[in-house]
Design a protein around this motif. Structure first.
Motif, mmCIF file in Angstrom:
data_model
loop_
_atom_site.group_PDB
_atom_site.id
_atom_site.type_symbol
_atom_site.label_atom_id
_atom_site.label_comp_id
_atom_site.label_asym_id
_atom_site.label_seq_id
_atom_site.Cartn_x
_atom_site.Cartn_y
_atom_site.Cartn_z
ATOM 1 N N GLY A 164 0.916 -1.074 -0.148
ATOM 2 C CA GLY A 164 0.011 0.038 0.228
ATOM 3 C C GLY A 164 0.756 1.202 -0.273
ATOM 4 O O GLY A 164 0.167 2.395 -0.141
ATOM 5 N N THR A 165 2.052 1.225 0.449
ATOM 6 C CA THR A 165 3.283 2.316 0.061
ATOM 7 C C THR A 165 3.160 3.031 -1.019
ATOM 8 O O THR A 165 2.900 4.139 -1.180
ATOM 9 N N GLU A 166 2.864 2.382 -2.212
ATOM 10 C CA GLU A 166 2.936 2.877 -3.517
ATOM 11 C C GLU A 166 1.697 3.774 -3.622
ATOM 12 O O GLU A 166 1.662 4.749 -4.396
ATOM 13 N N LYS A 167 0.315 3.362 -3.068
ATOM 14 C CA LYS A 167 -0.624 4.040 -3.125
ATOM 15 C C LYS A 167 -0.557 5.398 -2.463
ATOM 16 O O LYS A 167 -1.409 6.506 -2.833
ATOM 17 N N VAL A 168 -0.033 5.374 -1.327
ATOM 18 C CA VAL A 168 0.295 6.462 -0.394
ATOM 19 C C VAL A 168 1.072 7.509 -0.889
ATOM 20 O O VAL A 168 0.812 8.666 -1.009
ATOM 21 N N TYR A 169 2.403 7.189 -1.227
ATOM 22 C CA TYR A 169 3.540 7.779 -1.662
ATOM 23 C C TYR A 169 3.609 8.254 -3.320
ATOM 24 O O TYR A 169 4.445 8.975 -3.572
ATOM 25 N N GLY A 170 2.872 7.090 -4.084
ATOM 26 C CA GLY A 170 3.070 7.253 -5.357
ATOM 27 C C GLY A 170 4.534 6.522 -6.039
ATOM 28 O O GLY A 170 5.085 6.986 -7.084
ATOM 29 N N ILE A 171 5.197 5.846 -5.102
ATOM 30 C CA ILE A 171 6.382 5.150 -5.192
ATOM 31 C C ILE A 171 6.475 3.914 -4.946
ATOM 32 O O ILE A 171 5.925 3.620 -3.816
ATOM 33 N N PRO A 172 7.037 2.959 -5.611
ATOM 34 C CA PRO A 172 6.651 1.302 -5.111
ATOM 35 C C PRO A 172 7.495 1.180 -3.820
ATOM 36 O O PRO A 172 8.305 1.843 -3.496
ATOM 37 N N ALA A 173 7.006 0.430 -3.051
ATOM 38 C CA ALA A 173 7.579 -0.176 -1.731
ATOM 39 C C ALA A 173 8.957 -0.356 -1.585
ATOM 40 O O ALA A 173 10.010 -0.286 -0.949
ATOM 41 N N GLU A 174 9.475 -1.097 -2.959
ATOM 42 C CA GLU A 174 10.691 -1.723 -3.088
ATOM 43 C C GLU A 174 11.683 -0.422 -3.019
ATOM 44 O O GLU A 174 12.677 -0.780 -2.538
ATOM 45 N N ALA A 175 11.189 0.578 -3.687
ATOM 46 C CA ALA A 175 12.068 1.933 -3.690
ATOM 47 C C ALA A 175 12.569 2.278 -2.051
ATOM 48 O O ALA A 175 13.593 2.630 -1.863
ATOM 49 N N PHE A 176 11.538 2.196 -1.306
ATOM 50 C CA PHE A 176 11.672 2.423 0.230
ATOM 51 C C PHE A 176 12.707 1.618 0.924
ATOM 52 O O PHE A 176 13.199 1.809 1.814
ATOM 53 N N MET A 177 12.499 0.122 0.461
ATOM 54 C CA MET A 177 13.126 -0.700 1.087
ATOM 55 C C MET A 177 14.712 -0.540 0.965
ATOM 56 O O MET A 177 15.705 -0.876 1.556
ATOM 57 N N LYS A 178 14.910 -0.135 -0.660
ATOM 58 C CA LYS A 178 16.373 0.384 -0.811
ATOM 59 C C LYS A 178 16.628 1.450 -0.027
ATOM 60 O O LYS A 178 18.063 1.365 0.044
ATOM 61 N N ASP A 179 16.230 2.525 -0.404
ATOM 62 C CA ASP A 179 16.428 3.777 0.198
ATOM 63 C C ASP A 179 15.456 3.979 1.304
ATOM 64 O O ASP A 179 14.398 4.671 1.194
ATOM 65 N N LYS A 180 15.924 4.109 2.708
ATOM 66 C CA LYS A 180 15.159 4.201 3.916
ATOM 67 C C LYS A 180 14.736 5.602 4.165
ATOM 68 O O LYS A 180 13.632 6.034 4.600
ATOM 69 N N ARG A 181 15.701 6.688 3.457
ATOM 70 C CA ARG A 181 15.602 8.203 3.614
ATOM 71 C C ARG A 181 14.540 8.657 2.544
ATOM 72 O O ARG A 181 14.479 9.894 2.279
ATOM 73 N N LEU A 182 14.140 7.922 1.683
ATOM 74 C CA LEU A 182 13.410 8.379 0.372
ATOM 75 C C LEU A 182 12.341 9.337 0.606
ATOM 76 O O LEU A 182 12.037 10.263 0.097
ATOM 77 N N TRP A 183 11.545 8.911 1.899
ATOM 78 C CA TRP A 183 10.421 9.651 1.977
ATOM 79 C C TRP A 183 10.556 11.152 2.514
ATOM 80 O O TRP A 183 9.778 11.979 2.302
#
Length: 715
Positions: A268-287
């Motif tokens: 559901g992260t992708e619907k919230v941020y408009g970015i796939p969850a995998e991207a946040f798993m790779k870069d924890k400071r992306l948000w």
């Protein structure tokens, strides 16, 4: 020799115990806190008991030519060894960092547990037979246990990053290998053991404990099956949670503080941020790169609290991956160990953009409605069904002197606004209104915070919800105090006009015959011997002539010549004229003049007529002597205030309101024209007369006149 049925039994037990070990390991890694320890205990008991029962049943099914018994303490020690060793292997296996050394350590722990438990059961045998060990075979049994355990663990877990991701097929294969490890170690260890009787001859195994072995086997099977069933139910529950985790339109995430990495991040992260969850798993400071400019300081403040181990709830804006501005609501809970060291953050992030837009729309509509309420001149009061004030616009604040905050949520019957009604009456009116039994239009006096009375005309209406139930009562009011005063003035003016016309006609009709009567009465007076009755008639005729003169003055006032006159001199002349009558009635006139009084612009004789009439009224109100106080002072820079205070019996409130009306008098023989003419004279001087009275204490008449400009210059 072994019994074939029992051989099959403990073979089945070894495989079930091994499967329970792997299945429980997959459940343990998903648990936290006390559930983590609880599942380790359950897995250790199920697997340890199963392995122990395999070895114990194996010993029970040997046949020896002598009676055989077991030391219960050693048997339970062997069981405890199996449970503790299995628990230690599970604990080592379910650590987050997966390595081959971890697999080998867990396998080594399992092999040591098997050998130790086997030897404990051998030591528990209570018999006359001498036992010898072949240590080469014993070491080989240990190696078999460790090697097969390692291979089983490697097959089940080495291809997965998470233990919980292990497939059922791999667990079955691993269970078979771990079962072989248990059986292989047992048979090899038994092969290394030699039982010798007292005459030094080797004996076959003849002892039969079938019933005990069956009980132990059934018990162990039940424990293993229950554990597997519990793991299956837990897996179903986790699958449901995983489904929710994967389908919710919210971001569920866990961040490991110790290793500085993201552990989980829901789809559901992708619907919230408009970015796939995998991207946040790779870069924890992306948000943090998405935070809306201006909200960084707020985020930094909450981060400080989180690092201190305090939960945080925050709402902030982002620019998502599609370039849209969104509002997010985030709840973060930090987890610490017993020493207070921060371990991880668990958070849930929701997209609340639509809610914020709805709130903004409601806020704008409320502001729009409030602007209308605050700018209208009408008084708007809204109460809920408990009678508590929930709306009190600025017009109400300006008129009443009370602020909205002072009356908010107060039952309106407990406020001091409504006059002449007690709480019970107000409650009755309120409940009647709720029931629909009310008059939409009503008039009621308000008592303001400053003590003044204002007459309000109210229009009441009921506010209902979509179900038709009453939620509020609204009153829209208009201050009609000035309107009522104007109507009263018009009414008095009409009375004066009618009285003037009537007075002119009466005076004209009376004056001619009155003149004739006076002439003939004068002729008769000169020739009459007894003049007493003639004096009485002449006096009454003079009185009639005075009344007709007042009628003519009322109908057509004479032109007045205004001049600047000293107030104190004018009042002293009035006191001199009234002094004789005051002395005769034993009344003292006390004068009290301020030093700063100057002059007024007036028609002197007319004002003297007014003050003489007021002094006469004051003296007539005090038949038993007393004091009259005549005061004069500056009310302000532009007005002079002259007050006449007596100690008479006073005037009732209902009569006080009618003073000055044509032909209305409080005196037995009065005509009501004197005070009416006094009002008219003062009005022609652009002044006012105000009468205050307390029954039994006296009356005060206050005359307010405009000061001549010379007064201000003088001051």
């Amino acid at each position: 020799m072994y019994d074939i049925p029992f051989t099959l039994l403990f073979s089945l037990l070894s495989i079930l115990s091994a499967y329970a070990f792997f299945d429980v390991a997959g459940r343990i890694v998903l648990k936290r806190g006390y559930l983590f320890l609880l599942w380790i205990a359950c897995g250790a008991i199920a697997t340890g008991t199963g392995i122990w029962s395999v070895y114990f049943i194996g010993m029970l099914t040997f046949h020896l030519p002598v009676s055989m018994a077991f030391n219960l303490l050693m048997i339970f020690l062997a069981m405890f060894t199996a449970i503790a060793g299995t628990g230690a292997a599970l604990f080592i296996l379910v650590q987050h960092s997966f390595t081959y050394s971890l697999l080998f350590t867990s396998a080594l722990c399992l092999g040591t547990t098997m050998v130790s438990m086997h030897q404990a059961i051998i030591a528990a045998m209570n018999t006359q037979i001498i036992i010898h060990h072949n240590y080469t075979l014993l070491v080989l049994s240990f190696c078999i246990a460790v090697l097969f355990s390692f291979v089983a663990l490697h097959i089940v877990f080495s291809k997965h990053k998470k233990i919980s991701d292990t497939s059922t097929l791999r667990k079955l294969a691993g269970s078979g290998l771990l079962g072989l490890a248990i059986l292989g170690m047992h048979y090899t260890a038994m092969a290394s053991t030699t039982f010798i009787t007292a005459d030094n001859t080797t004996v076959p195994f003849i002892l039969n404990h079938s019933l005990l072995a069956s009980c132990v086997g059934i018990m162990s099977l039940m424990i293993a099956l229950l554990t597997i069933a519990g793991a299956f139910l837990d897996r179903c529950y986790v699958i449901q949670l995983q489904y929710i985790f994967d389908t919710l339109d919210v971001s569920l995430w866990t961040r490991d503080i110790q290793n500085d990495q993201m552990i989980t991040c829901s789809p559901g992260t992708e619907k919230v941020y408009g970015i796939p969850a995998e991207a946040f798993m790779k870069d924890k400071r992306l948000w943090k790169q998405l935070i809306y400019p201006g909200d960084e300081a707020f985020i930094k403040e909450t981060e400080t609290n989180l690092l201190a181990g305090k939960p945080a709830t925050r709402e902030y804006r982002i620019i998502d991956g599609n370039g849209k501005v969104k509002w997010l609501h985030e709840r973060i809970i930090p987890t610490t160990d017993r020493t207070g060291t921060l371990l991880r953050f668990d958070g849930v992030t929701l997209d609340i953009t639509q809610r914020k837009l709805a709130e903004q729309t409601v806020r704008e509509e409320r502001n729009f409605s409030q602007a209308i309420l605050d700018t209208t001149e009408a008084l708007i009061v809204v109460v809920d069904i408990q009678g508590r004030i929930v709306q009190f616009n600025r017009a109400c604040e300006a008129l009443s002197g009370y602020s909205f905050a002072e009356v908010l949520h107060q039952p309106f019957w407990e406020t001091r606004l409504f006059e002449n009604l007690d709480n019970q009456d107000m409650r009755t009116i309120f409940h009647n209104t709720l029931s629909g039994c009310f008059t939409p239009r009503t008039e009621q006096y308000w008592r303001t915070k400053h003590g003044t009375r204002r007459l309000i005309s109210w229009n009441l209406s009921l506010i209902r919800n979509t179900h038709g139930s009453i939620t509020h009562i609204m009153g829209a009011g208009i201050d009609i105090t000035e309107l009522r005063l104007t109507e009263e003035l018009l009414r008095k003016s009409e009375k004066l006009s009618v009285a003037g016309q009537l007075a002119a006609g009466v005076a004209h009709e009376i004056r001619n015959p009155l003149t004739t009567l006076k002439g003939f009465l004068q002729l008769l007076y000169d020739s009459a011997e007894e003049k007493f009755y003639f004096d009485i008639m002449l006096k009454e005729l003079h009185r009639i002539e005075s009344i007709t003169s007042e009628f003519l003055l009322l109908a057509k006032p004479e032109a007045m010549n205004f001049q600047a006159k000293n107030v104190i001199s004018l009042l002293d002349d009035v006191v001199s004229l009234a002094a004789t009558q005051a002395i005769m009635k034993n009344i003292t006139i006390i004068t009290d003049y301020a030093l700063d009084i100057g002059v007024i612009y007036c028609e002197e004789n007319r004002l003297k007529q007014v003050f003489i009439h007021l002094l006469q009224n004051a003296m007539e109100a005090m038949p038993n002597s007393g004091e009259i106080t005549l005061q004069a002072r500056m009310a302000d820079e532009r007005h002079v205030l002259i007050s006449i205070k007596d100690q008479g019996y006073g005037i009732e409130p209902e009569r006080l309101a009618k003073l000055g009306e044509p032909f209305y008098t409080t005196k037995e023989k009065g005509t009501g024209l004197g005070l009416m003419i006094s009002y008219k004279i003062i009005e022609s001087h652009e002044g006012t007369i105000k009468v205050e009275s307390n029954v039994g204490k006296g009356t005060s008449v206050h005359v307010l006149l405009p000061a001549h400009p010379l007064t201000s210059v003088k001051k």
